[in-house]
Write an enzyme that holds these catalytic residues in place. Structure first.
Site, mmCIF file in Angstrom:
data_model
loop_
_atom_site.group_PDB
_atom_site.id
_atom_site.type_symbol
_atom_site.label_atom_id
_atom_site.label_comp_id
_atom_site.label_asym_id
_atom_site.label_seq_id
_atom_site.Cartn_x
_atom_site.Cartn_y
_atom_site.Cartn_z
ATOM 1 N N SER A 276 67.198 68.744 63.680
ATOM 2 C CA SER A 276 67.471 69.434 62.398
ATOM 3 C C SER A 276 66.974 68.491 61.199
ATOM 4 O O SER A 276 66.364 67.892 61.084
ATOM 5 C CB SER A 276 69.021 68.987 63.151
ATOM 6 O OG SER A 276 70.196 70.033 62.801
ATOM 7 N N LYS B 184 94.385 75.755 49.880
ATOM 8 C CA LYS B 184 93.893 73.980 49.838
ATOM 9 C C LYS B 184 93.675 73.464 51.248
ATOM 10 O O LYS B 184 93.438 72.461 51.432
ATOM 11 C CB LYS B 184 95.519 73.996 49.044
ATOM 12 C CG LYS B 184 94.733 72.126 48.925
ATOM 13 C CD LYS B 184 93.814 71.906 47.780
ATOM 14 C CE LYS B 184 93.617 70.506 47.273
ATOM 15 N NZ LYS B 184 93.778 69.970 48.373
#
Length: 326
Positions: free
Chosen positions: A136, A188
């Site tokens: 990765s 949010k």
């Protein structure tokens, strides 16, 4: 019982180390990571140099906090090595020793950018050598290298992006605890650990993962130019052995560190007897190519030390990371 003073404990530790044969010069209770980097010659004698920089562990720009000292983050340390190397005209090649499962997506990209910038500014050839794991983000940072060499036992790949966040709402339900959050907008508190994600939120997070991952894949296409069939396999997110990675053109060669050093000298047109150097903050006895520490650790086995940073994410966020244990 009266508590034993810290000074007494320290004295006892020093005395015990002398009894078992430790020389006083080796005493280093608390490594000083603020010491400047100094060049140490590992082999060779010619004025030409091949610099070896270790890139080991979790890729992060967050310093590692210890009991008595703090250790610079991986990003800070690698960039410090690159900056020091820029001032040495005798460096003919750079070898990156990569042993990392990746890290945050941002910090992986920062190291990628810094390594690429070093290559462009100095014209010094870069050879990436993969050791145990270069997956990765560990693979991501190898891409700017002119040549990528993997050890026969290397695990690499895991080209992909993940968003990690804890979910504890079911536990809270079981123990009868509720977390009340007041928000200014519908999304949010997206990814909140205190409630399940809605379908819309899952779609938003997936789109963000896809966008960050597309950048990763574009880097692979730019530097490795895989075939369409190979790219489909590479971008599946799976890991590969060194042999499999070579068949997919993810790496250039399979070999060992001495092979990489020989190639680096040829690429940098360096003398065969060129010095192989590393930057250290303290001297190491019997130093060699496989030492990935820039500072000597405490020589006292009884000194309480914090555990090394876990290779799993420490906070919610986006990662280029291979974490099979999660």
């Amino acid at each position: 019982m009266k508590s034993i003073s810290f000074a007494l404990i320290t004295s006892l530790l020093i005395l015990s180390s002398l009894i078992i044969g430790c020389a006083p010069a080796q005493v280093n209770l608390f490594p000083r990571h603020t010491d400047p980097l100094r060049e140490q010659v590992l082999e060779g004698h010619h004025s030409d140099k091949v610099l070896v920089i270790p890139v080991q562990g979790f890729i992060s720009s967050t310093p590692q906090e210890g009991l008595f000292t703090d250790k610079p983050s991986m990003v800070q340390e690698v960039v410090a090595h690159l900056n020091k190397a820029r001032g040495d005209s005798n460096i003919r090649a750079l070898v990156l020793l990569i042993d990392s499962p990746g890290g945050t997506s941002v910090d992986s990209d920062i190291l990628y950018h810094e390594i690429r910038r070093f290559r462009q500014q100095t014209n010094v050839p870069v050879v990436a050598v993969m050791l145990g794991v270069a997956a990765s983000g560990g693979y991501y940072i190898s891409l700017p290298a002119d040549v990528i060499i993997a050890h026969p036992g290397t695990i690499t790949g895991s080209v992909g992006t993940i968003f990690v966040r804890p979910k504890i709402h079911e536990l809270l339900d079981k123990i009868g605890v509720e977390a009340k959050v007041t928000v200014s907008g519908n999304h949010k508190d997206i990814g909140s650990p205190f409630r399940p994600d809605s379908g819309e939120e899952e779609a938003i997070l997936q789109s963000m993962v896809d966008e960050l991952n597309s950048q990763f894949v574009r880097r692979v296409i730019r530097h490795r130019e895989p075939s369409e069939e190979a790219l489909e396999t590479i971008s599946s997110g799976r890991v590969f052995t060194a042999r499999q990675a070579k068949e997919l053109a993810m790496i250039d060669e399979i070999g060992y560190l001495p092979d990489a050093l020989k190639l680096a000298k040829l690429m940098g047109e360096a003398n065969p007897a060129a010095r192989v150097v590393a930057y250290r903050r303290s001297l190491h006895s019997n130093d060699n190519l496989y030492n990935t520490m820039t500072n000597r650790s405490s020589s006292f086995p009884l000194v309480v030390k914090t555990l090394p940073r876990n290779l799993a994410p420490q906070s919610p966020g986006f990662y280029h990371l291979w974490i099979p244990s999660v």
